[in-house]
Design a protein around this motif. Structure first.
Motif, PDB file in Angstrom:
ATOM      1  N   CYS A 170      49.940  36.872  46.661  1.00  0.00           N
ATOM      2  CA  CYS A 170      49.428  35.574  46.244  1.00  0.00           C
ATOM      3  C   CYS A 170      48.511  34.974  47.306  1.00  0.00           C
ATOM      4  O   CYS A 170      48.692  35.182  48.510  1.00  0.00           O
ATOM      5  CB  CYS A 170      50.577  34.615  45.948  1.00  0.00           C
ATOM      6  N   GLY A 171      47.523  34.199  46.844  1.00  0.00           N
ATOM      7  CA  GLY A 171      46.604  33.559  47.772  1.00  0.00           C
ATOM      8  C   GLY A 171      45.546  32.752  47.051  1.00  0.00           C
ATOM      9  O   GLY A 171      45.524  32.651  45.819  1.00  0.00           O
ATOM     10  N   TYR A 172      44.643  32.185  47.835  1.00  0.00           N
ATOM     11  CA  TYR A 172      43.632  31.252  47.337  1.00  0.00           C
ATOM     12  C   TYR A 172      42.262  31.905  47.331  1.00  0.00           C
ATOM     13  O   TYR A 172      41.859  32.547  48.317  1.00  0.00           O
ATOM     14  CB  TYR A 172      43.600  29.997  48.215  1.00  0.00           C
ATOM     15  N   LEU A 173      41.536  31.727  46.211  1.00  0.00           N
ATOM     16  CA  LEU A 173      40.181  32.255  46.070  1.00  0.00           C
ATOM     17  C   LEU A 173      39.203  31.089  46.071  1.00  0.00           C
ATOM     18  O   LEU A 173      39.119  30.329  45.102  1.00  0.00           O
ATOM     19  CB  LEU A 173      40.057  33.052  44.773  1.00  0.00           C
ATOM     20  N   ALA A 174      38.461  30.968  47.161  1.00  0.00           N
ATOM     21  CA  ALA A 174      37.527  29.854  47.273  1.00  0.00           C
ATOM     22  C   ALA A 174      36.393  29.969  46.263  1.00  0.00           C
ATOM     23  O   ALA A 174      35.856  28.946  45.813  1.00  0.00           O
ATOM     24  CB  ALA A 174      36.967  29.793  48.694  1.00  0.00           C
ATOM     25  N   ASN A 175      36.007  31.186  45.897  1.00  0.00           N
ATOM     26  CA  ASN A 175      34.903  31.345  44.951  1.00  0.00           C
ATOM     27  C   ASN A 175      35.246  30.771  43.584  1.00  0.00           C
ATOM     28  O   ASN A 175      34.360  30.290  42.867  1.00  0.00           O
ATOM     29  CB  ASN A 175      34.554  32.833  44.810  1.00  0.00           C
TER      30      ASN A 175
END
Length: 488
Positions: free
Chosen positions: A419-424
């Motif tokens: 899991c993680g964050y996608l800035a795009n």
């Protein structure tokens, strides 16, 4: 590329097994040199009492990338592989196992689910291994460098498994292991590896080599001349973007890097650090470091636990808490490797996989986490506690193997993995495997974030579990997001 190519000077070092420091003479290693002076997994398991108790409280952290965390900032670095070109230094975080000898290919075929028909020199493939019951041991990238010379590159789980079988199997093959820079005891890596990814990667390669881009298929290799050095390049893709993985002898690495940076100034090249790089798999859909199935009663696995140092075994984190350790295991079909499984040869776990292949029950998906629920979990850290488990940015995994419950109407229907964050896309996502009937894009589910009771892992603080709504999306998410999830 032939030796007569104008892009290569006659003084260019050859990419032979000697220049790669992987000649058959240098590859010979004994079982003693490959072993780690550490307590075995079997001994540690006997002391802990149960696999779950042992792995829940191991201090093993998530896999790390021993390179600079950021060169600018991870948000801009994530954007580079979408808009221009990203340069990622892969020289330090993976383990290489160089295999050589007349039985090297037979060893690999005995262990892997893959077919090796037509796997000639200059090709690479995703190498997948399972236990006798068909559950995943791990995966890596296998390079066929020369006749009877291979390089298996990736996380240590599958590399340990192959090494174990080499030592016990009587193969006419030898091996040399080059651990990643986080654990290597001395000296630099044997090879440098630079990943170029993004819309301008092809033009950059043409400029730095002074030659047209060769017509090379996906996961095939070509040779280039860069800064007077001979460089091998794997046609590769990451986060849905085209590119190459360039590699060669460590001594050539700095000259090649400087040439790439100089030419890259004309193509928007951005150096990418460890933080952004750790999230690239969330866009492309590759599940890193799935938990290895180590604890069956099969005699082979009992022998392996005696051989394997517990220091090589990763920790479990997350809300998924099945009654039996086997509930943590994954199959190749669970995480998208079904097309890799080929029954054209005998291999460990074949019979079990033949049964599983008849009706795989789960499908790999992307889960898009509800923004309001994520914000509420983060916001709980600013109110009297305990609050939700801390959500690290941009990668939220806090153990070697991350497994959270996925619920539908209160019933567990899957496992959320990485899991993680996608800035795009400005979203928090996870890769997951869910029951087939709930894998349709748009299906609403819930991820349980945090673990109870709180384990003894160093990265785990006092917290409460929270439920985060999520929406099923396809894998790879990057294609879906750019075509339909959100207008860019």
């Amino acid at each position: 590329m032939s030796s007569e190519s104008p892009a290569l000077s006659s003084e260019s070092p050859a990419t032979s097994s000697e220049s790669l420091a992987t000649s058959s003479e240098s590859l010979a290693t004994s079982s003693e040199s490959l072993a780690t002076p550490s307590e075995s997994l079997a001994t540690a398991l006997a002391r802990a009492g149960s696999p779950a108790e042992l792995l829940r409280n191991l201090p093993s952290p998530p896999s790390t990338f021993p390179v600079r965390p950021e060169f600018t900032n991870w948000r801009s670095e994530q954007r580079s592989w979408v808009e221009t070109c990203a340069l990622l230094d892969q020289s330090h975080h993976m383990t290489d196992l160089f295999l050589s000898g007349p039985d090297a290919l037979r060893l690999l075929g005995d262990v892997a689910v893959n077919s090796f028909a037509g796997f000639g020199v200059g090709k690479a493939k995703q190498f997948v291994a399972v236990d006798p019951d068909g559950f995943l041991i791990g995966d890596a990238i296998l390079f066929h460098l020369e006749d009877e010379l291979f390089d298996l590159v990736g996380h240590p789980m599958v590399i340990d498994w192959v090494t174990f079988h080499l030592e016990r199997g009587g193969y006419r093959a030898t091996a040399e292991r080059d651990d990643n820079s986080a654990v290597r005891t001395a000296g630099p890596p044997r090879l440098y590896r630079y990943e170029l990814q993004g819309p301008t990667a092809a033009a950059l390669v043409e400029q730095v080599t002074g030659a047209p881009l060769p017509d090379v298929k996906f996961f095939n290799m070509a040779e280039f001349g860069i800064a007077g050095r001979r460089v091998r390049g794997l046609r590769h893709g990451m986060a849905g973007q085209p590119g190459f993985e360039l590699f060669g002898p460590w001594a050539d690495g700095d000259a090649v890097l400087q040439a790439l940076l100089t030419a890259g100034a004309d193509h928007g090249l951005v150096r990418v650090g460890a933080k952004a790089y750790s999230t690239a798999n969330l866009e492309s859909g590759w599940v890193p470091a799935p938990m290895a199935a180590l604890f069956s009663d099969d005699p082979l696995m009992q022998e392996y636990r005696e051989w394997l140092p517990v220091a090589k075994v990763g920790s479990i984190g997350g809300s998924h808490d099945p009654a039996d350790i086997s509930g943590h295991y994954l199959t190749p079909f669970d995480i998208g490797y079904g097309k890799t499984v080929r029954f054209d040869h005998e291999f460990i776990g074949r019979a079990a996989l033949e049964r599983m292949a008849e009706a795989p029950p789960r499908t790999k998906v992307t889960l898009v986490w509800n923004a309001e629920d994520v914000a509420a979990a983060v916001g709980s850290l600013y109110r009297p506690g305990p609050g939700a488990k801390y959500i690290e940015m941009p990668k939220a995994r806090y153990a070697t193997h991350h497994e959270d419950k996925v619920l539908k109407d209160g019933r567990q229907v899957g496992i959320s993995l990485d899991c993680g964050y996608l800035a795009n896309e400005r979203v928090m996502v996870s890769l997951a495997t869910v029951e087939n009937e709930h894998a349709e894009p748009g299906t609403e589910v819930t991820v349980v974030w945090g673990e109870q009771p709180v384990s003894g892992k160093p990265a785990v603080e006092e917290h409460v579990q929270v439920e985060i709504r999520a929406t099923v999306a396809p894998v790879p998410f990057v294609d879906f997001a750019r075509e339909g999830y959100r207008t860019r």
